[in-house]
Design a protein around this motif. Structure first.
Motif, mmCIF file in Angstrom:
data_model
loop_
_atom_site.group_PDB
_atom_site.id
_atom_site.type_symbol
_atom_site.label_atom_id
_atom_site.label_comp_id
_atom_site.label_asym_id
_atom_site.label_seq_id
_atom_site.Cartn_x
_atom_site.Cartn_y
_atom_site.Cartn_z
ATOM 1 N N SER A 1 -8.367 46.193 -19.254
ATOM 2 C CA SER A 1 -8.005 46.900 -18.019
ATOM 3 C C SER A 1 -6.494 47.087 -17.932
ATOM 4 O O SER A 1 -6.020 48.051 -17.324
ATOM 5 C CB SER A 1 -8.502 46.122 -16.795
ATOM 6 N N TYR A 2 -5.741 46.193 -18.553
ATOM 7 C CA TYR A 2 -4.279 46.292 -18.560
ATOM 8 C C TYR A 2 -3.836 47.556 -19.294
ATOM 9 O O TYR A 2 -3.009 48.323 -18.818
ATOM 10 C CB TYR A 2 -3.697 45.044 -19.218
ATOM 11 N N MET B 1 -4.783 51.145 -17.703
ATOM 12 C CA MET B 1 -3.957 51.653 -16.610
ATOM 13 C C MET B 1 -2.939 52.681 -17.081
ATOM 14 O O MET B 1 -2.388 53.446 -16.289
ATOM 15 C CB MET B 1 -3.245 50.493 -15.909
ATOM 16 N N MET C 1 -4.425 44.356 -12.932
ATOM 17 C CA MET C 1 -4.357 45.823 -12.912
ATOM 18 C C MET C 1 -3.186 46.314 -12.061
ATOM 19 O O MET C 1 -2.502 47.281 -12.411
ATOM 20 C CB MET C 1 -5.675 46.403 -12.411
#
Length: 520
Positions: free
Chosen positions: A344-345, A348, A401
């Motif tokens: 998820s990092y 983004m 996030m």
């Protein structure tokens, strides 16, 4: 701009072609991580050897970004990007054919040069978009291209399984992953796209002249004070390579004697670089040349952008490397679960980096945008430093996030400023700033690798010490970001013509030429 962005003509065609070129360069550059365990099992590599390959992957990117910036300013982005993508096939094929650890090391060192591709598109996009739109345009280029690392992580293992044509390992009853074919394929695709890019891209819009510095051997400055500042800021670029040489000696790749020889060579490289910079600026230094006020720029603006890129892109590369292990150890997750959450990092990037550029375009102050985003990033890292197993997992993911948004939006706002500092040396400025991102990554990764030993008093670290070192690592990055944010508010100046229709050193393009451009 947002409404016209999907038009595949004129400047939007160039933008989409260029971010995809950058995307492929990142797919190639990060093709080791998703296949690392398979490669280790196939060739009998230890964990320390795999980590050494990861360090080698970024080693030559530092000098390569400087050199690519010089080549870019001289020959233009079309030729430079095409050549780099075609070159990418060489280290990919070498790595795919490697039979032992030394061959893998050589291939990964050569692969680090591919990581320098980012700086090329910065100038290409700056040539095609006016200052008032450059933040969003550069953000789309950087964010969507940067997604290549996540794409590589998600797809290469599956591609390797497909390329094994259904073969199954009888010992584990799992699908065989043909890592050699998967890595070779990424290089071949990049090379083919490099040929396509050469024949379909243009350096500038119709009627616009590509501005080149008179001498590309070193960065041109416009005052004697700035020359001294340039020499000072070049020291970390050599220092981080010396740090890498030391770290590789610590894992047993070579002895202390070899390390000292490498250090002497690196000092010679710094002297050679300093000589080239002197050669470019010698007329200024001996007093035979003076720049009129309208042609000057302050190198301090380049220096503060270098520092911002240390704390945003440098930290991103470091966090991407450790975040799966952090979630796995903190919340007792499986490696697959931790990897998906940690991704998820990187995901983004699709919205955060363009978002940072768009905020920079719309807020009316690029300086304020840079300072606020860097400060919020620092707070985010400090909060991540408080995450323990007692946290609610979804809350930790949301915090990750949010922190990632500010990190990557900060990257977007950095390169919303870079093309506006001094147009004719944009490639070299982008190369210097980009190289500092890798300086940050090496420094952060070295600190990360040593923290458990430091906190454990030299003993083998326990699980509790490892968890404490992870929290300390986030806190170190947070404090560094807050310091740089303060420097942004004090040192950084708003570039002239930040929101103008045209760059201040470029003649206005007539309406007829604009119409011609839009009809390409």
């Amino acid at each position: 701009m947002l409404g016209e962005m999907w038009q595949l003509r004129g400047r939007y065609k160039i933008l989409h072609m260029t971010w995809f070129a950058f995307f492929l360069s990142f797919v190639v550059w990060f093709n080791l991580a998703p296949l690392a365990t398979t490669i280790a099992a196939d060739l009998g590599l230890e964990v320390s050897q795999i980590r050494t390959l990861a360090i080698c992957n970024v080693a030559l990117t530092v000098p390569a970004r400087i050199i690519i910036g010089m080549v870019l300013d001289r020959y233009g982005p079309r030729i430079t990007f095409s050549a780099l993508l075609m070159y990418a096939a060489i280290p990919c094929l070498l790595f795919a054919a490697a039979q032992d650890f030394s061959h893998l090391i050589i291939a990964r060192l050569l692969m680090g040069i591919v990581g320098a591709g980012f700086v090329i598109g910065i100038r290409m996009v700056a040539e095609w978009f006016p200052p008032k739109e450059i933040g969003l345009a550069e953000g789309i280029y950087g964010g969507w291209g940067n997604f290549g690392s996540a794409f590589s992580a998600f797809t290469l293992a599956m591609v390797g399984a497909w390329l094994s044509f259904g073969a199954v390992n009888p010992a584990t009853n799992e699908a065989v992953i043909n890592w050699r074919a998967a890595i070779a394929l990424t290089g071949i695709i990049a090379a083919l796209y490099g040929i396509f890019y050469f024949f379909n891209a243009e350096d500038t819009p119709p009627g616009k002249v590509y501005k080149r510095p008179k001498n590309t051997r070193g960065l041109e400055v416009t005052s004697k004070k700035d020359f001294g500042f340039l020499m000072l800021m070049n020291i970390p670029l050599t220092g981080v390579l010396m740090l890498l040489a030391w770290r590789l000696s610590q894992v047993g790749l070579y002895g202390i004697g070899t390390m000292f020889i490498i250090w002497v060579c690196l000092l010679g490289l710094y002297a050679f670089q300093a000589y080239n910079c002197w050669n470019v600026n010698k007329e200024l230094l001996n007093g035979t040349k003076r720049y009129p006020p309208e042609d000057r720029y302050n190198f301090s603006q380049v220096a503060i952008l270098q520092l911002t890129y240390i704390v945003n892109f440098g930290s991103e590369l470091a966090v991407v490397s450790m975040l799966p292990d952090f979630f796995e150890g903190t919340f007792s997750l499986s490696p697959a679960q931790a990897g998906m959450i940690a991704s998820s990092y990187a995901f983004m990037n699709l919205v955060a980096r363009p978002g940072g550029g768009l905020i920079s375009d719309k807020l009316g102050s690029r300086k304020l945008t840079m300072g606020v985003l860097t400060g919020c990033m620092g707070i985010g890292y400090l909060l991540l430093g408080t995450v323990t197993s007692s946290w609610f997992l979804p809350a930790a993911v949301l915090l990750t996030m949010a922190c990632s948004f500010f990190v990557q939006a900060g990257e977007g706002s950095t390169f919303a400023i870079v093309p506006l500092v001094k147009r004719r040396v944009t490639g070299q400025i982008a190369g210097n700033v980009g190289a500092y991102g890798n300086v940050g990554a090496v420094i952060y990764l070295t600190i990360f690798s040593l923290l458990p030993t430091w906190l454990g008093g030299g003993e083998d670290p326990s699980a509790a010490i490892v968890a404490a070192s992870n929290r300390s690592f986030f806190q170190i990055m947070g404090v560094a970001a807050l310091i740089v944010a303060a420097l942004c508010f004090v040192v950084l100046k708003e570039p002239q013509g930040s929101f103008a229709e045209h760059h201040k050193d470029e003649e206005e393009i007539s309406q007829s030429r604009v119409e011609t451009e839009m009809n390409i």
